[in-house]
Every structure is written in structure tokens, then in C-alpha cells.
Design an enzyme around this catalytic site. Structure first.
Site, PDB file in Angstrom:
ATOM      1  N   SER A 104      49.945  41.203  38.110  1.00 31.96           N
ATOM      2  CA  SER A 104      50.713  42.227  37.409  1.00 31.96           C
ATOM      3  C   SER A 104      51.270  41.667  36.105  1.00 31.96           C
ATOM      4  CB  SER A 104      51.868  42.694  38.295  1.00 31.96           C
ATOM      5  OG  SER A 104      52.848  41.675  38.346  1.00 31.96           O
ATOM      6  N   LYS A 105      51.790  42.577  35.325  1.00 29.03           N
ATOM      7  CA  LYS A 105      52.383  42.193  34.041  1.00 29.03           C
ATOM      8  C   LYS A 105      53.516  41.187  34.283  1.00 29.03           C
ATOM      9  CE  LYS A 105      54.483  44.392  30.045  1.00 29.03           C
ATOM     10  NZ  LYS A 105      55.684  45.172  29.942  1.00 29.03           N
ATOM     11  N   ARG A 106      54.251  41.410  35.355  1.00 27.10           N
ATOM     12  CA  ARG A 106      55.379  40.520  35.676  1.00 27.10           C
ATOM     13  C   ARG A 106      54.925  39.087  35.915  1.00 27.10           C
ATOM     14  NH1 ARG A 106      59.432  41.864  39.626  1.00 27.10           N
ATOM     15  NH2 ARG A 106      59.805  39.644  39.240  1.00 27.10           N
TER      16      ARG A 106
END
Ligand code: GLU
Length: 501
Positions: free
Chosen positions: A262-264
């Protein structure tokens, strides 16, 4: 394969393309090129609420940067356009109507409040609300109402949706190139919405109508769409159309732990998640990655060539790629490996090419152009590139080729600048002055001869010499550095150190 291969990449312009989306595009591209087919870009923008300004441009730019441009798509019509679903709006209604006429779909009038109520009510009882064969006659639709009521409702212009009527008690046989045969019990499927009264089809209807009209032969997409396959297959059957072959690509997994990348993860671990920068998120391009490196590492996320080979040019990938060698299980993302690839592609570039790239960094650093003629920068690059992963590492590795050190590493000074060092450096200056040919080899021989003649040890001379030339104990072969910065500059640096240390 007898018919012409046509594949499509069909992103929704809801934001920047995630690196996983780029991989989907890449696999489509490779497959198309391998089979002499067409790679189509279709913009799936039926959900106007999620439309993000600039996303389509971003997607196109990202594909171009990666070197995998589409053959057919927005502004490249080959007779199957338009390629934005919002511009194809007028096409879909008749297909929804056709499904109603053939008894494969029905109108539903349930308000969103009613549906929310059912959902919450079910959740409270630990169940999931599914709209299908088991309850559709108890809900508000053209199956539960009389034909007159249905007509009156539609004539009144009130809201409706068109739902697919999933059959009861059937075993659907689905097929996926990567996953093989899959059997699904239709009883667990819900009656998905295909069309809304605002005149817009949902993803499912638009997607399969367009794949049909655009003569798509292979649908290659992410695993997250596998649950939609049952409906899509049924839609093809309901229309009596030949379905394309499907291949659902494995997820790209987090570098550590469970779940998909994910972006995180990128934010936490400091690696890009988008090909190009988007707002405050830095992209692979801006982080200093070469497109060849990105394409290469993406290709090996989920596909394996069946050999140990890891370095593939785009052409080699086109030659070697096959959907049969795509794995079923998720592919773990490894940020260190992406760096390894970039390091490799950086080494593979010519010094001339790298010098060109470095020149713009030097200009930003305010290094005057005449201080760094093309040849000089090329030589610098040849000496330091081995230690670099990105062109942006060059400055840190080579600033002393362009500006004399303004300070010296404290620790190194303490260790190297001893009693008598000044005296030795002073004498060395005289020795250097006598050298006419300042090539690396000559300087090396002369200095070594001088050290021997003075009955000094190497350790007394070379480390402090490096310190005053570089400002630190790092860097390539010292005589290469001295030769490149030249006799005068080498002597000036020693003299400057003699004044300050
Ligand atoms: N519009 C879908 C997406 O955003 C396309 C899925 C498909 O390829 O069918 O990924």
C-alpha cells in the site's frame, strides 16, 4: 493463436497509478507485443464521483515514461473508440435493455435507505445482506411488482437500477490462464447492479460491453477482479458472446508482514509507490530510477522466466514473457531489489550519458560550466559511478572534484595529521612540482619513488594526502583524483591544508 491478440489496460482515473497498476499495464503490453497484437488503453470513468482531474494524463505519461505506450486509446483511435467510457455513455443502455428483454436482468426500485437498513439489520445479526434469488421477491423490483406498477414507476421518472438476475442452483465453470479451472456455486452470488437511472452503467456492464465491442481477446488484470469473473462470464453467456480468455495477476505484497502493498508501506519504509510524482508523493522517476529498472523489477513481480536470469531489457521481456509463467501466489515487494536494479542500469549506462544527467545537477549546485567540460564530468563519473545507485548520489560521491574541501573530517584529522605531517606534506609539494606529466600512473610512480627515497612509510603519506585532497578518507584511487583535478589544484589543496590544519 489465429485471431489477432487484443488486450487492454483499463484503469479508472481515480488518482495516480499505483506501481501495481503499472505492472498490469506492463504484462498486457508484453503479451500484446509477444503475439504481434494491440495494446489498448481504455479509461473507465463511469464513476463520476471518483473522477480525479489529471489522473488520465498521469496514466498516459507514466506508460510513456516506462516505454510501454499504448497502440490504441485516447487520441489514438483505430476504429474502436471512443476510449473513455464517459464518451461511450450512449452505448450501454441498449445492452441493459437487452438483458431485461431476455430475462437476464430486472429493474429494482429499493431506495438506498431501505438497502442500508437491510445491511445494518443483517450486520447486527452477524450476517451479510445479499440481494439475490433467496430474497429478491421480497424486495422492491420488477419481479415483485405487477407489470402495471413497474410501468407506472418507470414512466414517473423515479430512480431505478437494473440488476443482473443470477441463476439459482447452478455450478459455474470459470477458467483462468493462471489459476486454471474454478467452479462457483451461483447461490452465493448477488444480483449486481449493471445500470443506474442516471444513465450510467456500472463497471461490470461497461467493462464487458467494451471488451466485446473492442474485440478484446485476453483480459489480463489484477487478482482483485477475480471475484467479478463469475458475473462477467455470465454476462458474456447472457449476451451470447464469446468471452475473452482471462488471466488474473497475483497481488503485490508488502515487503514485510501480511497484506498487499500500500501507499503507507512506501511512506513508512521510504520508497516510491507511484511511477511519477503525484502531489506530495515522490515517484520512481523523480526518485532517480531509470525506466528500464522499473520495468525490469516489475516484470519479475509475479512472473518468472524459469531461469536464474534477472536482468531483462524490454525486448528480452517481450521475447520471454508468457502468462503460463505467471505465479498464482502473491509477489513480495522488495525495495532493496529495486535499488539493486537501478544500480545495475546505472552501471550499464555510458559515462557520456551519465555525464549529461549529472550536468544538470552540477548546474543546480552552481558549478560553473567551464569548470566541468563534458570530458571532465565523464571522467569523474567513470571513477565514482560504481558506488552510486542514483545519479543523485553523484554529488555526495564527487563534489571534491569540483570544489576544494572547505573543511576536513574531524576524526580523520585527529588520526592522520600527526607530528611531522606538515613537514612531509611540504616536501611532497616540492616533489609534485617536479612532475611534468601529471597522469595518474606517472604521479603514482613518482610519489611512490619519493616516499621510498625519503624512507617514509606509505601510511605516513597517503592517508593525510587523501584527507587534504578530498576532505575525507573516502573516494576512488587517489592518484586518479589528483590527476583529474590537476597538478596546480592538487598543490593548492595541500597548501591550503597546511595553512588550516
Ligand atoms: N477499471 C478497472 C480498474 O480500475 C478495470 C478492471 C479490469 O481490468 O477489468 O482496475
Amino acid at each position: 493463436m489465429s485471431e489477432k491478440v487484443r488486450v487492454r489496460f483499463a484503469p479508472s482515473p481515480t488518482g495516480p497509478l499505483h506501481i501495481g497498476g503499472v505492472r498490469t499495464a506492463l504484462f498486457n503490453y508484453l503479451f500484446a507485443k509477444k503475439h504481434g497484437g494491440d495494446f489498448v488503453l481504455r479509461i473507465e470513468d463511469t464513476d463520476q464521483n471518483r473522477y480525479v482531474e489529471g489522473a488520465e494524463q498521469y496514466i498516459i505519461e507514466a506508460l510513456n515514461w516506462c516505454g510501454i505506450p499504448y497502440d490504441e486509446g485516447p487520441n489514438k483511435d483505430s476504429g474502436f473508440g471512443p476510449y473513455r467510457q464517459s464518451e461511450r455513455k450512449h452505448l450501454y443502455k441498449k445492452y441493459a435493455d437487452e438483458l431485461i428483454a431476455t430475462g437476464n436482468a430486472y429493474y429494482a426500485f429499493d431506495t438506498s435507505e431501505k438497502l442500508d437498513f437491510h445491511r445494518i439489520d443483517h450486520e447486527a445479526k452477524g450476517k451479510t445482506f445479499i440481494y439475490n434469488w433467496h430474497n429478491r421477491l421480497k424486495l422492491d423490483n420488477s419481479l415483485s411488482r405487477s407489470p402495471e406498477e413497474v410501468k407506472a414507476h418507470l414512466d414517473s421518472g423515479a430512480d431505478y437500477v437494473i440488476r443482473f438476475m443470477t441463476p439459482q442452483d447452478e455450478k459455474l465453470k470459470l477458467s483462468d490462464i493462471i489459476r486454471g479451472e474454478i467452479e462457483i456455486d451461483t447461490n452465493i452470488l448477488d444480483d449486481k447492479v449493471l445500470f443506474k437511472s442516471d444513465g450510467m452503467p456500472t463497471y461490470h456492464l461497461a467493462n464487458i460491453v467494451d471488451d466485446h465491442l473492442m474485440e478484446i481477446t485476453h483480459v489480463i488484470r489484477g487478482e482483485e477482479w477475480l471475484p467479478s469473473l463469475a458475473l462477467h462470464q455470465q454476462l458474456y453467456d447472457a449476451f451470447g458472446w464469446k468471452a475473452p480468455l482471462f488471466a488474473h495477476l497475483p497481488l503485490i505484497m508488502k515487503p514485510v508482514g501480511k497484506g498487499k502493498l500500500s501507499k503507507r508501506d512506501g511512506e513508512k519504509m521510504g520508497f516510491p509507490i507511484f511511477p511519477l510524482s503525484w502531489k506530495e508523493s515522490i515517484g520512481y522517476r523523480e526518485a532517480g530510477y531509470f525506466p528500464e529498472a522499473v520495468v525490469n523489477f516489475l516484470a519479475l513481480l509475479g512472473w518468472n522466466p524459469g531461469t536464474e536470469k534477472e536482468i531483462f531489457s524490454l525486448e528480452e521481456l517481450v521475447q520471454t514473457f508468457s502468462l503460463e509463467r505467471v505465479n498464482k501466489s502473491g509477489a513480495r515487494f522488495d525495495p532493496d531489489k529495486t535499488k539493486w536494479y537501478n544500480h545495475h542500469y546505472l552501471q550499464a549506462k555510458s559515462d557520456g550519458e551519465l555525464a549529461k544527467l549529472y550536468n544538470s545537477v552540477l548546474a543546480d549546485k552552481g558549478i560553473p560550466r567551464d569548470a566541468c567540460n563534458e570530458n571532465y564530468v565523464e571522467k569523474v563519473v567513470s571513477l565514482i559511478k560504481e558506488r552510486a545507485t542514483y545519479v543523485s548520489d553523484f554529488w555526495e560521491l564527487s563534489s571534491y572534484f569540483f570544489i576544494a574541501p572547505s573543511s576536513y573530517n574531524d576524526k580523520a584529522v585527529k588520526k592522520q595529521w600527526k607530528e611531522g605531517t606538515s613537514e612531509i606534506m611540504n616536501q611532497l609539494v616540492s616533489a609534485l612540482k617536479d612532475i611534468d606529466d601529471f597522469s595518474s600512473e606517472v604521479v603514482e610512480t613518482q610519489v611512490k619513488t619519493w616516499i621510498a627515497a625519503q624512507e617514509l612509510s606509505f601510511g605516513r603519506v597517503m592517508p593525510p594526502l587523501r584527507l587534504v585532497i578530498v576532505g575525507d578518507m573516502k573516494g576512488p584511487h587517489l592518484f586518479d583524483i589528483m590527476s583529474l583535478i590537476g597538478k596546480e589544484e592538487s598543490i593548492t589543496r595541500i597548501q591550503k591544508a597546511l595553512n588550516t590544519l
